[in-house]
Design an enzyme around this catalytic site. Sequence first.
Site: not given
Length: 341
Positions: A100, A122, A148, A212, A236
Amino acid sequence: MVDEAGARRRLDPAHWDFFAGGAGDERTLGANVEAFGRRRIVPRVLRGTGERDLRTGLLGCELTMPVLIAPTAFHRLAHPDGEVATARAAAAAGTVLVVSMAATQPVGEIATTGALLWFQLYPQPDREFTTTVVRRAEAAGCRALVVTVDSPVFGRRERDLRNGFLDLPSGLACENMRDADGRIRDIVMDEGLSWDSIAWLRSRTHLPIVLKGVLHPADARLAVEHGVDALIVSNHGGRQLDGAIASLDALPAVVEAVGGRLPVLLDGGVRRGTDVLVALALGATAVLVGRPVIWGLTTGGADGVRSVLEGLRTELDRALALAGAARPTELGADLVAVPRG
């Protein structure tokens, strides 16, 4: 298989709510699990499958099974060894950890475990800083970028609001958000995120790009047109748009839209090896698992995570045998039914 109750006992209540909770009334959070509960397996018999082979190739990575670790934030809230422990378990299991962007340890340190790593991103409105983060992931040896795309704004997570859980405890930080001067930046959601953003990212990296958060088949077709390398069907984990379709319910239409032109993965609601089998039968190349990994990390560190992964492996292997298949690629949608009534 997963000691969820034990994890809840060990975690600070606010941290439990952060990991376990979803957005709004948590309808989508529950729907992800419920979608698997509605499916029934229709096994084949007398197939002479013999020994099963779970190996799966993905974007140049050879996995021992079609189960990856989903990107989840703040592993050091669950265990002092944090993402490094999770990565050790991934390496031992022979699968991918998607690190992440909000990890509490830097991706370079996580990479020292030797695990296969992808990096979740992100894209930040500050493109220069985004490039810095991408270069950091490349330098650590990450094999893909998982972008994402379902988060132009933060979802409203009411448990966190009630608990006042807005910042990490002292001593913890999103280590991958350090700028060139070593200062930690806040993660900023980009309300202007678009296909142009993906094209820009493609111009900045040689890594495969995985999107994603795709649920609509029209977006899946656009992804193919824009040269994306893989998709993850995901809501999510129910943490963004409450009321969104369950990932498993969205999967068949996305698979049909893609038409075999790129891999389609799924996350959300996977709790058992039989869930993995159902997702594979409905067209997923592999699945990603999030919350069960956190529960394993909380209760047993790297060993706890490995226990979760090996439990899924064992269950999937047995489910394949009982469904009449020797390998995941032999599964088809005819093996899954939704009973009426």
